[in-house]
Design a protein around this motif. Structure first.
Motif, PDB file in Angstrom:
ATOM      1  N   SER A 357       0.848  -1.199   0.000  1.00 15.66           N
ATOM      2  CA  SER A 357       0.000   0.000   0.000  1.00 15.66           C
ATOM      3  C   SER A 357       0.879   1.242   0.000  1.00 15.66           C
ATOM      4  N   GLU A 358       0.271   2.395  -0.288  1.00 14.75           N
ATOM      5  CA  GLU A 358       1.036   3.640  -0.271  1.00 14.75           C
ATOM      6  C   GLU A 358       1.596   3.908   1.120  1.00 14.75           C
ATOM      7  N   GLU A 359       0.812   3.624   2.147  1.00 17.46           N
ATOM      8  CA  GLU A 359       1.284   3.838   3.511  1.00 17.46           C
ATOM      9  C   GLU A 359       2.464   2.932   3.830  1.00 17.46           C
ATOM     10  N   GLN A 360       2.415   1.691   3.377  1.00 18.87           N
ATOM     11  CA  GLN A 360       3.519   0.773   3.611  1.00 18.87           C
ATOM     12  C   GLN A 360       4.776   1.225   2.870  1.00 18.87           C
ATOM     13  N   ILE A 361       4.613   1.768   1.652  1.00 17.76           N
ATOM     14  CA  ILE A 361       5.764   2.281   0.901  1.00 17.76           C
ATOM     15  C   ILE A 361       6.407   3.439   1.661  1.00 17.76           C
ATOM     16  N   ARG A 362       5.598   4.324   2.200  1.00 15.89           N
ATOM     17  CA  ARG A 362       6.135   5.448   2.975  1.00 15.89           C
ATOM     18  C   ARG A 362       6.891   4.940   4.201  1.00 15.89           C
ATOM     19  N   GLY A 363       6.368   3.922   4.837  1.00 15.08           N
ATOM     20  CA  GLY A 363       7.046   3.357   5.994  1.00 15.08           C
ATOM     21  C   GLY A 363       8.384   2.737   5.637  1.00 15.08           C
ATOM     22  N   LEU A 364       8.445   2.049   4.496  1.00 13.42           N
ATOM     23  CA  LEU A 364       9.691   1.435   4.049  1.00 13.42           C
ATOM     24  C   LEU A 364      10.745   2.482   3.715  1.00 13.42           C
ATOM     25  N   SER A 365      10.291   3.662   3.271  1.00 11.56           N
ATOM     26  CA  SER A 365      11.213   4.712   2.838  1.00 11.56           C
ATOM     27  C   SER A 365      11.648   5.629   3.967  1.00 11.56           C
ATOM     28  N   ARG A 366      11.044   5.476   5.134  1.00  9.40           N
ATOM     29  CA  ARG A 366      11.231   6.466   6.189  1.00  9.40           C
ATOM     30  C   ARG A 366      12.690   6.567   6.633  1.00  9.40           C
ATOM     31  N   GLN A 367      13.402   5.462   6.684  1.00 13.07           N
ATOM     32  CA  GLN A 367      14.777   5.483   7.175  1.00 13.07           C
ATOM     33  C   GLN A 367      15.791   5.396   6.039  1.00 13.07           C
ATOM     34  N   ALA A 368      15.382   5.668   4.827  1.00 10.83           N
ATOM     35  CA  ALA A 368      16.271   5.516   3.674  1.00 10.83           C
ATOM     36  C   ALA A 368      17.472   6.435   3.777  1.00 10.83           C
ATOM     37  N   SER A 369      18.627   5.914   3.364  1.00 11.22           N
ATOM     38  CA  SER A 369      19.881   6.658   3.221  1.00 11.22           C
ATOM     39  C   SER A 369      20.355   7.285   4.528  1.00 11.22           C
ATOM     40  N   GLU A 370      20.092   6.606   5.670  1.00 14.02           N
ATOM     41  CA  GLU A 370      20.588   7.123   6.940  1.00 14.02           C
ATOM     42  C   GLU A 370      22.051   6.786   7.178  1.00 14.02           C
ATOM     43  N   GLY A 371      22.595   5.831   6.383  1.00 16.71           N
ATOM     44  CA  GLY A 371      24.018   5.567   6.421  1.00 16.71           C
ATOM     45  C   GLY A 371      24.517   4.937   7.706  1.00 16.71           C
ATOM     46  N   ARG A 372      23.812   3.959   8.262  1.00 17.51           N
ATOM     47  CA  ARG A 372      24.275   3.284   9.471  1.00 17.51           C
ATOM     48  C   ARG A 372      25.496   2.411   9.176  1.00 17.51           C
ATOM     49  N   HIS A 373      26.160   2.006  10.257  1.00 20.79           N
ATOM     50  CA  HIS A 373      27.336   1.149  10.109  1.00 20.79           C
ATOM     51  C   HIS A 373      26.942  -0.180   9.453  1.00 20.79           C
TER      52      HIS A 373
END
Length: 600
Positions: A357-373
């Protein structure tokens, strides 16, 4: 053709029969005859669906011509012929009957000829390339068994080459087209060569067979594989891991990908031109963020377990590998009752790819490109190839390249990734790689490729059989074979090192747009591209004496050829150059194959 070759005669016979029905019932209701003709076409079970459609179109042609009076010419000439026969008089009845028989024969012949013309007109409206694709589609729909399907497709190719040669009206071009696609071409894979890993209504994943299955000439890259993933809008690939290192190139669209190892996780936005390495064993899942456009990913995989073999291990869905463990193992591992474990791993009935769903896509993208170890070393993130300044750019196209200096994982695996965009009618000047093997995947457009191969030459094989007794003889003949093939979106091409190659983008008259391809070059760190023509061609570095010894003509003539081309890397193709001409018409051109032979 749009029909299989052996089906064409059957279709023609049906059309001739229906044409006779039209003519013999010329006094009936035209609308009724049209409906009857269409019905007869639909009842011809021996014809494919596409052939039945062509048959119906022929009925409509007959109807339109009869309504417009065009068909009446044959009938009118028949009546005029009978009138002439009647002038023989009653006393010469036998001669009058013979005359009438000749009129009837001419009338029937004219009808049959017109029916054949109608069929040819119906088929001829389409481009030969389109008809070849339709023919191959018929093969896949009607043939049972891979061998029968391949034989059917080979007949389509033969008919395609014959038609191309007939249309061009050029015997030399026809000969070249016949040489273009031999039954055994180890360097070319069309879109149909891929096999399905996943095929759902939400997207699909395809894999190219192991290169060694095609030819032992590809042994050097037998441990590399190619996969293509296409996700429809909001498509989601279930969590999986692969026993292979993968370099992923985003060929089209936008999305989000998450990589997990142990308790570490990284999420990245994906855009066209992005490159990302997915280490073997890392759990990954990804989604198409776009509501309209497909997300297309091209993966180069290097298996880490069994050379040339890899597997997708799905941790969720109907193919969840966890369900293969015994029940008591799962209960102990998760410290949970068996029915709850079974519900968790058995609830998702779909395989591979689902829709978010659109809401699920937004949730998947929320932490994108945060660059964790990243647990396998310093986080590398993604690198966008198309945002890097091209190594070559002109009105004829662009060439983008990324190596280990741009993206560290490429250095670790001795790989370079490039993207080429060639305008219609332009071409990449003849060149060869010194060390790298190039695997090119066509993303858009069409092109003609010629590569010079010593391994497929019959003369080379014959000379090797003769042994050393023939060595040193002059005038042995051509050692090299020109391998020529046509590529389009979805095709894969392998270009070995040392093999001179030319890529010519289809001209604007075909309306296919620019030619675009992504290329993986293996063993690229010390590779050199040696261009054999153009402003930067390697021949220019030769001494005057070396030029004369190599080509047996004065160095001045050699230089006239080598210096005539003012462009480099991406230059005007044959059709464009023929339109402009070379202006001199006096110098002796040294054939490219002669240059390549001397150098290689």
């Amino acid at each position: 053709m749009a029909t299989k070759p052996e089906g064409l005669l059957l279709l023609l016979a049906v059309v001739l029969l229906l044409s006779s029905s039209f003519a013999d019932d010329s006094r009936g209701d035209p609308e009724k005859r049209l409906q009857q003709c269409r019905q007869q076409c639909r009842q011809q079970q021996q014809l494919s669906q596409r052939q039945r459609m062509q048959c119906e179109r022929s009925c409509e042609e007959q109807y339109e011509r009869q309504q417009g009076g065009n068909r009446d010419g044959a009938a009118r000439r028949y009546e005029e012929c009978l009138q002439e026969c009647s002038k023989h008089g009653r006393h010469d009845e036998q001669q009058r009957r013979q005359c009438a028989s000749r009129c009837e024969a001419r009338y029937q012949e004219e009808r049959r000829g017109r029916a054949a013309e109608l069929l040819e007109e119906t088929i001829d409206r389409k481009d030969p390339e389109q008809r070849r694709q339709e023919c191959r589609e018929d093969c896949r729909q009607s043939e049972h068994g891979r061998r029968q399907e391949q034989q059917c497709e080979q007949r389509c190719e033969v008919q395609y080459r014959e038609e191309r040669g007939h249309r061009k009206g050029d015997p030399q071009r026809q000969e070249e087209e016949e040489e273009e696609e031999k039954e055994h071409n180890p360097y070319h894979f069309d879109r149909q060569s891929f096999r399905w890993i996943e095929k759902t209504e939400h997207g699909d994943i395809r894999v190219l067979p192991n290169f060694l299955e095609k030819s032992k000439l590809l042994l050097g890259i037998a441990n590399y594989r190619i996969t293509v993933t296409e996700l429809k809008p909001r498509g989601f690939v279930l969590p999986q891991h692969v026993d292979a290192d993968a370099f992923v190139y985003v060929a089209k669209g936008s999305g989000v990908i998450t990589l997990i190892c142990q308790d570490k996780k990284e999420t990245y936005e994906l855009r066209q031109g992005d490159i990302i390495k997915v280490p073997a064993g890392a759990i990954r899942y990804l989604a198409n963020k776009d509501d309209d456009e497909k997300l297309v990913l091209i993966d180069l995989l290097k298996p880490v377990s069994t050379p040339g073999l890899f597997e997708f291990f799905y941790g969720a869905g109907a193919q969840n590998f966890l369900k293969s463990f015994s029940d008591e193992i799962l209960e102990a591992a998760f410290d949970t009752r068996g029915e709850r474990v079974q519900r968790l791993f058995g609830q998702q009935k779909k395989t591979g790819i689902v829709t978010a769903s659109e809401e699920q896509i937004r949730g998947l993208s929320r932490q994108a490109s945060e660059g964790r170890h990243w647990p396998f070393g310093e986080s590398q993130g993604t690198f966008n190839l198309l945002r890097k300044r091209p190594v070559h750019s002109s009105r004829r196209g662009q060439l983008h390249e990324a190596d280990g200096d741009d993206y560290q994982p490429l250095k670790e695996h001795d790989i370079q990734i490039s993207y080429v965009n060639i305008t219609q009618g332009s071409m990449i000047a003849p060149y060869f790689n010194s060390r790298a093997t190039k695997i090119a995947i066509v993303v858009e457009g069409e092109a003609r490729i010629e590569t010079i191969c010593p391994h497929l030459s019959e003369q080379r094989q014959s000379r090797e059989r003769q042994g050393r007794s023939q060595e040193g003889e002059e005038g042995e003949g051509q050692r090299y074979k020109r391998v020529r093939f046509h590529v389009r979106r979805g095709s894969v091409v392998v270009l070995p090192p040392g093999h001179p190659t030319v890529v010519v983008a289809s001209s604007a008259e075909h309306g296919k747009g620019n030619f675009e391809a992504v290329c993986f070059e293996i063993w690229a760190e010390k590779n050199e591209k040696n261009f054999l023509a153009g402003k930067n061609n390697v021949w220019k570095q030769m001494e005057r004496e070396a030029k004369e010894l190599a080509f047996d003509v004065p160095a001045r003539e050699v230089d006239e050829v080598l210096q005539a081309q003012s462009d480099q890397i991406i230059i005007a193709g044959p059709e464009e150059r023929q339109g402009g001409g070379d202006g001199s018409g006096r110098r002796r051109d040294i054939p490219l194959i002669e240059l390549a032979t001397a150098f290689v």
